[in-house]
Design a protein around this motif. Structure first.
Motif, PDB file in Angstrom:
ATOM      1  N   TYR A 166       0.856  -1.185   0.000  1.00  0.00           N
ATOM      2  CA  TYR A 166       0.000   0.000   0.000  1.00  0.00           C
ATOM      3  C   TYR A 166       0.890   1.232   0.000  1.00  0.00           C
ATOM      4  N   SER A 167       0.321   2.382  -0.337  1.00  0.00           N
ATOM      5  CA  SER A 167       1.052   3.650  -0.287  1.00  0.00           C
ATOM      6  C   SER A 167       1.029   4.162   1.145  1.00  0.00           C
ATOM      7  N   ALA A 168       2.174   4.126   1.815  1.00  0.00           N
ATOM      8  CA  ALA A 168       2.222   4.615   3.193  1.00  0.00           C
ATOM      9  C   ALA A 168       2.036   6.127   3.231  1.00  0.00           C
ATOM     10  N   GLN A 169       2.795   6.830   2.388  1.00  0.00           N
ATOM     11  CA  GLN A 169       2.686   8.281   2.314  1.00  0.00           C
ATOM     12  C   GLN A 169       2.942   8.731   0.880  1.00  0.00           C
ATOM     13  N   ILE A 170       2.233   9.756   0.450  1.00  0.00           N
ATOM     14  CA  ILE A 170       2.572  10.421  -0.797  1.00  0.00           C
ATOM     15  C   ILE A 170       2.686  11.916  -0.515  1.00  0.00           C
ATOM     16  N   ALA A 171       3.647  12.539  -1.168  1.00  0.00           N
ATOM     17  CA  ALA A 171       3.872  13.972  -1.024  1.00  0.00           C
ATOM     18  C   ALA A 171       4.364  14.501  -2.363  1.00  0.00           C
TER      19      ALA A 171
END
Length: 294
Positions: A166-171
């Protein structure tokens, strides 16, 4: 929203001549379709509007790349009109991180019944950024999320899948912000007369390379190695002691919306590492907390 209607003669007198910026903007606007242009060409099947929309969305879609990660954080390069993918999972929560100092005005999701989309704020004084938490109720779902902020609009396509990935964080990184900062502060007007030294602990990997100001704001530039370590909060030293100050992170730089004579970067609690920054040519105030640090 149009608020005032001007008399046509006044518009003619006051309107400036069409400049280069207006000409460029006009050139970017697509022309109107005429009846002849709208008719399909003989022997060729024209794509339907739905097919054209699908092709445009696919071309604008940005996906994770192996070279665009900092730890588990996926870093996208922001571009207006792009669609950014977020891979969600019903067993995990994904975080969308806005630019430090950016405020969320509105958030909307296409499917609000099966997706949790919740705004929160970072507790850390380092980031000071808005965070949007995303979690689907089941796998196999797909929706879009639109974030409207005080600086820009983000279009995110959220995809729910099973398994452990899964995508833990996107920035995002923002090339236009860095360019705007460089343009507003010319080299001739910058003051680089700052002294940087470690006064407690060993020299950290985030020891600033340089500090400078333009007479109104101050920038603290970190080395590349700082990206892989925790960054310290900034304290401005005044006659009353050490005061935690707000700032924005622009790539490897802290931008502080004020000048200071002395400041300290502190990391740690029991045995903190302290780096002192002093503006040369000025008498730095003594902190009343100096004997109580640590």
């Amino acid at each position: 929203m149009i608020r005032v209607v001007l008399f046509s003669a006044a518009i003619t007198m006051l309107a400036p001549p069409l400049g280069n910026a207006q000409e460029r903007a006009a050139a970017q606007c697509p022309g109107l379709n005429t009846a002849a242009e709208a008719a399909p060409r003989r022997g060729r099947r024209e794509p339907t509007p739905v097919q054209m929309l699908a092709a445009a969305n696919d071309a604008a879609r940005q996906r994770p790349e192996t070279t665009a990660f900092t730890q588990a954080r996926q870093i996208y390069t922001y571009a207006s009109g792009a669609i950014y993918e977020l891979y969600a999972n019903p067993s995990f929560i994904s975080a969308i991180l806005l630019e430090p100092g950016e405020s969320l005005n509105d958030v909307a999701a296409g499917d609000t019944s099966r997706w949790m989309v919740q705004e929160t704020n970072a507790e850390s004084q380092i980031d000071g950024r808005t965070i949007v938490l995303v979690k689907p109720q089941a796998s196999g779902l797909r929706t879009n999320i639109v974030l409207v902020t005080d600086r820009r609009t983000y279009t995110i396509e959220a995809i729910a899948q099973s398994g452990q990935a899964y995508s833990a964080q996107i920035a995002w990184c923002y090339p236009e912000s860095a360019e705007r900062t460089e343009r507003t502060a010319s080299v001739e007007s910058l003051n680089f007369s700052y002294r940087i030294r470690t006064i407690r602990g060993r020299s950290p990997p985030w020891l600033p390379m340089r500090v400078f100001d333009d007479g109104r704001r101050t920038w603290i530039e970190m080395p590349e190695a700082a990206a892989a370590s925790d960054l310290p909060p900034l304290f401005v030293i005044t006659g009353e002691g050490a005061e935690l100050v707000n700032y924005r992170v622009q790539g490897r730089r802290y931008m502080v919306d004020r000048l200071f004579e002395a400041a300290e970067l502190r990391l740690g609690t029991r045995s903190p590492i302290i780096v002192r920054i002093e503006r040369e040519g000025l008498s730095a105030p003594r902190s009343r907390l100096r004997g109580r640090r640590g």
